[in-house]
Write a protein that holds these residues in place. Structure first.
Motif, PDB file in Angstrom:
ATOM      1  N   HIS A 151     115.148  20.835  91.093  1.00  0.00           N
ATOM      2  CA  HIS A 151     113.845  20.418  91.620  1.00  0.00           C
ATOM      3  C   HIS A 151     113.517  18.964  91.244  1.00  0.00           C
ATOM      4  N   SER A 176     105.270  15.087  86.719  1.00  0.00           N
ATOM      5  CA  SER A 176     104.837  16.225  87.535  1.00  0.00           C
ATOM      6  C   SER A 176     103.984  17.151  86.667  1.00  0.00           C
ATOM      7  N   GLY A 177     103.757  18.375  87.161  1.00  0.00           N
ATOM      8  CA  GLY A 177     102.956  19.332  86.392  1.00  0.00           C
ATOM      9  C   GLY A 177     103.696  19.843  85.169  1.00  0.00           C
ATOM     10  N   GLY A 178     105.021  19.806  85.200  1.00  0.00           N
ATOM     11  CA  GLY A 178     105.804  20.357  84.093  1.00  0.00           C
ATOM     12  C   GLY A 178     106.656  19.343  83.361  1.00  0.00           C
ATOM     13  N   GLY A 203     100.874  15.678  84.310  1.00  0.00           N
ATOM     14  CA  GLY A 203     100.154  16.462  85.321  1.00  0.00           C
ATOM     15  C   GLY A 203      99.372  17.611  84.690  1.00  0.00           C
ATOM     16  N   GLU A 204      99.984  18.219  83.686  1.00  0.00           N
ATOM     17  CA  GLU A 204      99.327  19.306  82.959  1.00  0.00           C
ATOM     18  C   GLU A 204      98.048  18.782  82.282  1.00  0.00           C
ATOM     19  N   ASP A 207      95.449  18.471  84.817  1.00  0.00           N
ATOM     20  CA  ASP A 207      94.925  19.784  85.222  1.00  0.00           C
ATOM     21  C   ASP A 207      93.973  20.348  84.166  1.00  0.00           C
ATOM     22  N   PRO A 218      94.345  22.376  92.010  1.00  0.00           N
ATOM     23  CA  PRO A 218      95.004  21.564  90.999  1.00  0.00           C
ATOM     24  C   PRO A 218      94.177  20.337  90.668  1.00  0.00           C
ATOM     25  N   GLY A 220      94.700  17.221  89.206  1.00  0.00           N
ATOM     26  CA  GLY A 220      95.036  15.798  89.264  1.00  0.00           C
ATOM     27  C   GLY A 220      94.281  15.026  90.338  1.00  0.00           C
ATOM     28  N   PRO A 221      94.395  15.431  91.610  1.00  0.00           N
ATOM     29  CA  PRO A 221      93.716  14.661  92.653  1.00  0.00           C
ATOM     30  C   PRO A 221      92.191  14.694  92.499  1.00  0.00           C
ATOM     31  N   GLY A 311     107.292  12.682  91.542  1.00  0.00           N
ATOM     32  CA  GLY A 311     106.560  13.841  91.033  1.00  0.00           C
ATOM     33  C   GLY A 311     105.089  13.710  91.395  1.00  0.00           C
ATOM     34  N   ALA A 315     101.562  10.227  92.930  1.00  0.00           N
ATOM     35  CA  ALA A 315     100.642  10.004  94.056  1.00  0.00           C
ATOM     36  C   ALA A 315      99.383   9.283  93.584  1.00  0.00           C
ATOM     37  N   ASN A 316      99.187   9.200  92.274  1.00  0.00           N
ATOM     38  CA  ASN A 316      97.950   8.618  91.728  1.00  0.00           C
ATOM     39  C   ASN A 316      97.877   7.106  92.004  1.00  0.00           C
ATOM     40  N   CYS A 342     105.426  13.096  97.194  1.00  0.00           N
ATOM     41  CA  CYS A 342     105.330  13.001  95.722  1.00  0.00           C
ATOM     42  C   CYS A 342     105.165  14.408  95.151  1.00  0.00           C
TER      43      CYS A 342
HETATM   44  O1  KG4 Z   1     105.443  17.581  91.406  1.00  0.00           O
HETATM   45  P1  KG4 Z   1     104.334  18.552  91.560  1.00  0.00           P
HETATM   46  O2  KG4 Z   1     103.774  18.782  92.937  1.00  0.00           O
HETATM   47  O3  KG4 Z   1     104.720  19.943  91.003  1.00  0.00           O
HETATM   48  C1  KG4 Z   1     105.503  20.126  89.874  1.00  0.00           C
HETATM   49  O4  KG4 Z   1     106.737  20.003  90.007  1.00  0.00           O
HETATM   50  O5  KG4 Z   1     104.892  20.302  88.801  1.00  0.00           O
HETATM   51  O6  KG4 Z   1     103.189  18.028  90.585  1.00  0.00           O
HETATM   52  C2  KG4 Z   1     101.973  18.678  90.481  1.00  0.00           C
HETATM   53  C3  KG4 Z   1     101.125  17.927  89.468  1.00  0.00           C
HETATM   54  C4  KG4 Z   1      99.843  18.662  89.148  1.00  0.00           C
HETATM   55  O7  KG4 Z   1      99.660  18.659  87.750  1.00  0.00           O
HETATM   56  C5  KG4 Z   1      98.785  17.816  89.858  1.00  0.00           C
HETATM   57  O8  KG4 Z   1      97.516  17.884  89.229  1.00  0.00           O
HETATM   58  C6  KG4 Z   1      99.386  16.431  89.751  1.00  0.00           C
HETATM   59  O9  KG4 Z   1     100.762  16.631  89.986  1.00  0.00           O
HETATM   60  N1  KG4 Z   1      98.848  15.495  90.751  1.00  0.00           N
HETATM   61  C7  KG4 Z   1      98.142  14.384  90.444  1.00  0.00           C
HETATM   62  C8  KG4 Z   1      97.792  13.791  91.674  1.00  0.00           C
HETATM   63  N2  KG4 Z   1      98.296  14.560  92.696  1.00  0.00           N
HETATM   64  C9  KG4 Z   1      98.957  15.606  92.104  1.00  0.00           C
HETATM   65  N3  KG4 Z   1      97.787  13.867  89.263  1.00  0.00           N
HETATM   66  C10 KG4 Z   1      97.068  12.719  89.275  1.00  0.00           C
HETATM   67  N4  KG4 Z   1      96.672  12.103  90.404  1.00  0.00           N
HETATM   68  C11 KG4 Z   1      97.012  12.586  91.618  1.00  0.00           C
HETATM   69  N5  KG4 Z   1      96.622  11.952  92.745  1.00  0.00           N
END
Ligand code: KG4
Ligand code: ZN
Length: 391
Positions: A151, A176-178, A203-204, A207, A218, A220-221, A311, A315-316, A342
């Motif tokens: 992944h 990413s989230g993990g 990302g965690e 969240d 979720p 982050g956004p 990840g 996208a931030n 992303c």
């Molecule tokens: O890569 P992803 O879609 O899934 C995993 O592989 O974990 O990442 C998801 C993570 C979540 O924690 C989400 O809150 C964060 O990415 N995320 C962001 C944004 N868009 C998604 N964090 C900050 N700003 C964003 N715009």
């Protein structure tokens, strides 16, 4: 058969689970030697590692033909996070119809498919098993090779789907989230881990901060959107582990600092919408500064002048702007995918799978599902069979 999740540090694949075989499409390469480009392949990509069902069709000659995503966010929102069993069941419901939709959108039929790539890990084991089962069943019925893809390698390579893709070598920030990782990338499968989070992923942390601020999953956004209304410098949060050398990260202290700030505001009777926005901005600025400082160090340490960010957190907008500002000073360039690539998607899996399948890689008869899987254990693909992206 299933290759169960194994602990970090152990060998992930035996020869039967993940091996190189000669596929029909590879024959031209082997007959004509390494200088010959292989025949084009049409690869169906399937992503089901967590809470998004993603499907895409990637043609190694023509590029991305079609992609579609079904997000389970609404289903999990009531629970404040992903419920693994619900995620698996929903992938079962959505995956095959989504495959058919993507194939139709591309103007193709199932018979046109030359190979199937699916996310084999890391991720939720039940969710991974759904993607792996469907991929292997489809592959078996169509008589085409199937390959389990990492992944995070998918995320890492997603910027290759954009115009002006980065050449190797580069430094990659995977957020990413993990995962939060800095990786030196010399080619596909040539990964040197430079640093990673010793606790929470970025990302965690986003969240968890969202929950503290009363925002939905979720986070982050939503934190990023709220931060837009924040007043700069009302609060200043720490930049963890930036005052010492090294490229590792830690975000759990920042999370505690945020919680303490929220509690202090509540106790003082001042947890207004404006205070929430100010906290969101202070948190986001701290994460962005921390990631930027470490990325600058990684570029300086490696001498690389290309930085790839990938990840969900890539996208931030504030992160992208912060990294671009830093990179300009180093005469370096920052590469990232469009926002929808992303976060989790099928296109990145189709792309990564296509590169490895072009090099002749495929699963054995076993479905591969590996919940924990260090990316630097992946095999490199043969230099000469890459797609001409090396300097
Ligand atoms: O890569 P992803 O879609 O899934 C995993 O592989 O974990 O990442 C998801 C993570 C979540 O924690 C989400 O809150 C964060 O990415 N995320 C962001 C944004 N868009 C998604 N964090 C900050 N700003 C964003 N715009
Ligand atoms: Zn992901």
């Amino acid at each position: 058969m299933i290759a169960p999740g194994r602990c970090q540090g152990q060998c992930l694949f035996d020869e039967t689970a993940f091996r190189f075989r000669v596929s029909a499409k590879m024959r031209s390469v082997l007959i004509h030697g390494n200088l010959m480009r292989p025949d084009p392949m049409l690869i169906l990509g399937i992503e089901t590692s967590c809470d998004e069902t993603g499907v895409a069709l990637f043609d190694t000659d023509k590029g991305l033909l079609a992609h579609a995503l079904f997000s389970q966010i609404d289903m999990h929102a009531d629970y404040g996070g992903v419920v693994p069993e619900l995620a698996s069941r929903d992938h079962v419901r959505k995956l095959l119809p989504l495959c058919d939709q993507v194939i139709a959108d591309a103007g193709c039929t199932r018979k046109d498919i030359d190979g199937i790539a699916y996310t084999a890990g890391p991720g939720l084991v039940g969710a991974l098993m759904v993607g792996g089962s469907v991929a292997h069943a489809l592959g078996f019925s169509l008589g085409v090779p199937v390959l389990g893809v990492h992944h995070m390698e998918g995320h890492l390579l997603a910027p290759m789907l954009e115009d002006n893709p980065p050449a190797f070598p580069f430094v990659a920030l995977l957020v990413s989230g993990g995962h939060t990782q800095l990786v030196r990338v010399d080619g596909i499968g040539e990964y040197e881990m430079l640093g990673e989070s010793v606790d929470d992923a970025a990302g965690e942390a986003f969240d968890k901060t969202a929950k503290m601020l009363g925002l939905d999953y979720p986070g982050g956004p939503r934190v990023a959107a709220l931060a837009e209304k924040g007043v700069p410098d009302r609060y200043r949060f720490p930049r963890p582990m930036t005052d010492r050398p090294g490229l590792d990260f830690s975000f759990s202290g920042l999370k505690t600092y945020t919680l303490n700030t929220v509690n202090a505001a509540i106790d003082a009777g001042g947890f207004s919408e404006q205070v929430k926005a100010d906290i969101a901005l202070a948190f986001e600025a701290a994460v962005v500064d921390t990631l930027t400082i470490k990325c600058r160090r990684a570029l300086e340490q490696t001498g690389c002048r290309r930085l790839v960010i990938a990840g969900g957190v890539s996208a931030n907008k504030r992160l992208r702007a912060g990294l671009e500002k830093m990179a300009r000073k180093l005469k370096a360039h920052v590469f990232y995918a469009r926002p929808e690539f992303c976060t989790d998607n099928g296109a990145m899996i189709a792309y990564a799978g296509a590169q490895r399948m072009l090099a002749g890689q495929q699963d054995g008869e076993r479905i591969v599902a590996v919940p924990r899987w260090p990316m630097n254990t992946l095999p490199p693909i043969n230099e000469a069979r890459r797609t001409g992206l090396v300097d």
